[in-house]
Write a protein that holds these residues in place. Sequence first.
Motif, PDB file in Angstrom:
ATOM      1  N   ILE A 279       0.848  -1.201   0.000  1.00 24.17           N
ATOM      2  CA  ILE A 279       0.000   0.000   0.000  1.00 24.17           C
ATOM      3  C   ILE A 279       0.886   1.255   0.000  1.00 24.17           C
ATOM      4  CG2 ILE A 279      -1.694   1.329   1.348  1.00 24.17           C
ATOM      5  CD1 ILE A 279      -3.143  -1.070   0.460  1.00 24.17           C
ATOM      6  N   LEU A 280       1.920   1.249   0.841  1.00 23.32           N
ATOM      7  CA  LEU A 280       2.816   2.414   0.883  1.00 23.32           C
ATOM      8  C   LEU A 280       3.525   2.603  -0.455  1.00 23.32           C
ATOM      9  CD1 LEU A 280       4.536   2.508   4.408  1.00 23.32           C
ATOM     10  CD2 LEU A 280       2.562   3.791   3.592  1.00 23.32           C
ATOM     11  N   LYS A 281       3.855   1.486  -1.104  1.00 22.64           N
ATOM     12  CA  LYS A 281       4.541   1.569  -2.404  1.00 22.64           C
ATOM     13  C   LYS A 281       3.680   2.298  -3.429  1.00 22.64           C
ATOM     14  CE  LYS A 281       8.200  -1.790  -2.740  1.00 22.64           C
ATOM     15  NZ  LYS A 281       8.478  -3.199  -2.619  1.00 22.64           N
ATOM     16  N   MET A 282       2.363   2.081  -3.347  1.00 23.69           N
ATOM     17  CA  MET A 282       1.461   2.773  -4.273  1.00 23.69           C
ATOM     18  C   MET A 282       1.547   4.286  -4.077  1.00 23.69           C
ATOM     19  SD  MET A 282      -2.097   0.733  -4.726  1.00 23.69           S
ATOM     20  CE  MET A 282      -2.732   1.249  -3.162  1.00 23.69           C
TER      21      MET A 282
ATOM     22  N   ALA B  17       7.990  11.888   4.036  1.00 23.81           N
ATOM     23  CA  ALA B  17       9.234  11.227   4.438  1.00 23.81           C
ATOM     24  C   ALA B  17       8.941   9.832   4.992  1.00 23.81           C
ATOM     25  CB  ALA B  17       9.969  12.076   5.478  1.00 23.81           C
ATOM     26  N   PHE B  18       7.836   9.705   5.716  1.00 25.59           N
ATOM     27  CA  PHE B  18       7.435   8.392   6.250  1.00 25.59           C
ATOM     28  C   PHE B  18       7.231   7.409   5.096  1.00 25.59           C
ATOM     29  CE2 PHE B  18       5.428   6.009   9.840  1.00 25.59           C
ATOM     30  CZ  PHE B  18       4.996   4.905   9.111  1.00 25.59           C
ATOM     31  N   ILE B  19       6.447   7.839   4.097  1.00 26.39           N
ATOM     32  CA  ILE B  19       6.117   6.929   2.985  1.00 26.39           C
ATOM     33  C   ILE B  19       7.375   6.558   2.203  1.00 26.39           C
ATOM     34  CG2 ILE B  19       4.875   6.747   0.789  1.00 26.39           C
ATOM     35  CD1 ILE B  19       2.717   8.623   2.161  1.00 26.39           C
ATOM     36  N   VAL B  20       8.223   7.562   1.916  1.00 27.77           N
ATOM     37  CA  VAL B  20       9.433   7.289   1.146  1.00 27.77           C
ATOM     38  C   VAL B  20      10.329   6.304   1.888  1.00 27.77           C
ATOM     39  CG1 VAL B  20      11.586   8.314   0.297  1.00 27.77           C
ATOM     40  CG2 VAL B  20       9.399   9.447  -0.143  1.00 27.77           C
ATOM     41  N   LYS B  21      10.480   6.494   3.196  1.00 18.78           N
ATOM     42  CA  LYS B  21      11.368   5.621   3.956  1.00 18.78           C
ATOM     43  C   LYS B  21      10.759   4.222   4.147  1.00 18.78           C
ATOM     44  CE  LYS B  21      13.918   5.328   8.298  1.00 18.78           C
ATOM     45  NZ  LYS B  21      14.294   6.018   9.537  1.00 18.78           N
TER      46      LYS B  21
END
Length: 378
Positions: free
Chosen positions: A122-125, A223-227
């Motif tokens: 989900i985060l990758k999306m 930043a949360f999603i990217v990391k």
Amino acid sequence: MRISPVFLNLYKNQNLVQSGTAVQSTPPPNAAKINSADSVNFSARIHEYFPKKFLKEILMCGLPCPVCGKKLIPLELLNEPAVDALRLFDKNIHNMTEINKLIFFKMAELAPAHPTMNMQAILKMLHAKAEKNLIREQFLILDELNFLCGEIPKSKVPELHSLLSETKGILYQRGKQENKKFKRKSAISRFDDFALSLSDDKVRLKIMNAIRQLPTSDNNTNAFIVKYSSRSPEEIGMKLYNKDFGTMEHIIPESSGGRIVIWECSEDNGARGNKPLNMQLSQKPEMFGYLQKHFDRLIQIYYEDAPTPYLATQKNLLKEYIFTAKNEFAIASRQVLNIDISALGDIPAFMIIREIKRIRDMGCTQYLRNLYKLLQEK
Ligand SMILES: [Zn+2]
């Protein structure tokens, strides 16, 4: 009662550990010493006595935290599709930080439409859009630093310029070249080095403060999603909320010869810091009740026909785990914590012999006597 040296030598020189049974290897007596290898191989060595699979499966059967009594959540469940994994947080949402809450709701919004995707997927999306936004925010910070060029000596301006353009270059390259990945910490230290070369305290502080405005996964959703889109669902879950998850902890620190880990909640594990679990026993008397409940649950699992298909074939290993962990608690607390495991039934002689060998290696003569007595009764 004194233990005869002959008796001890008997166990020192003969390999009495039966082959094909629970304990895979007995560490040499000097394994207890702290050395640099300890930290490197830490996770591998935790499981020396009881296999990782075994420890994970007992947690899956549901255990109360031995320190605070709350039910431990197995981290494994976080690998389930996000629709299910996110339900584990239902009771905890109000305790999350604002950023974590935003991430949680973003994932919860998307999860039902993608019922097979785990939290990482989900985060990758969300990754591409988040990365674009993050770079924009990072550039704004660097532009602020650019304004400070007017406040530093002219001779220093080219140095700041090249530092800025180099940093921007790395930001643009993000993800394309693994070795040129942007690291917030190293950017801060490079700008700090530059700031320290200036003589004006005021502008030095301005630079140091400005570079620290670079977003982190603690204060910025992009930043949360990217990391975390490249992290495992378990890491994502731990980051979102990490108080009820089962984590492993040595009863007696490994450096003092302890080999047995038990499950406890991540909150208690984190709150203890570097203090070993055995030190907490004297400061927290109410822990005894929770500890007994923890052991009662383990004994219940032992009597269940097939708690899990694997554990159904590992009854002896479970018995030995309970017996061994009880012994370590007794040693750790100087026998103040006499956990009752009588419901477990008879402990086979070979397990007691193995314990004598193990505890001899730890050098706990007092407890060795008790085990020796137990063996004599057989
Ligand atoms: Zn706890």
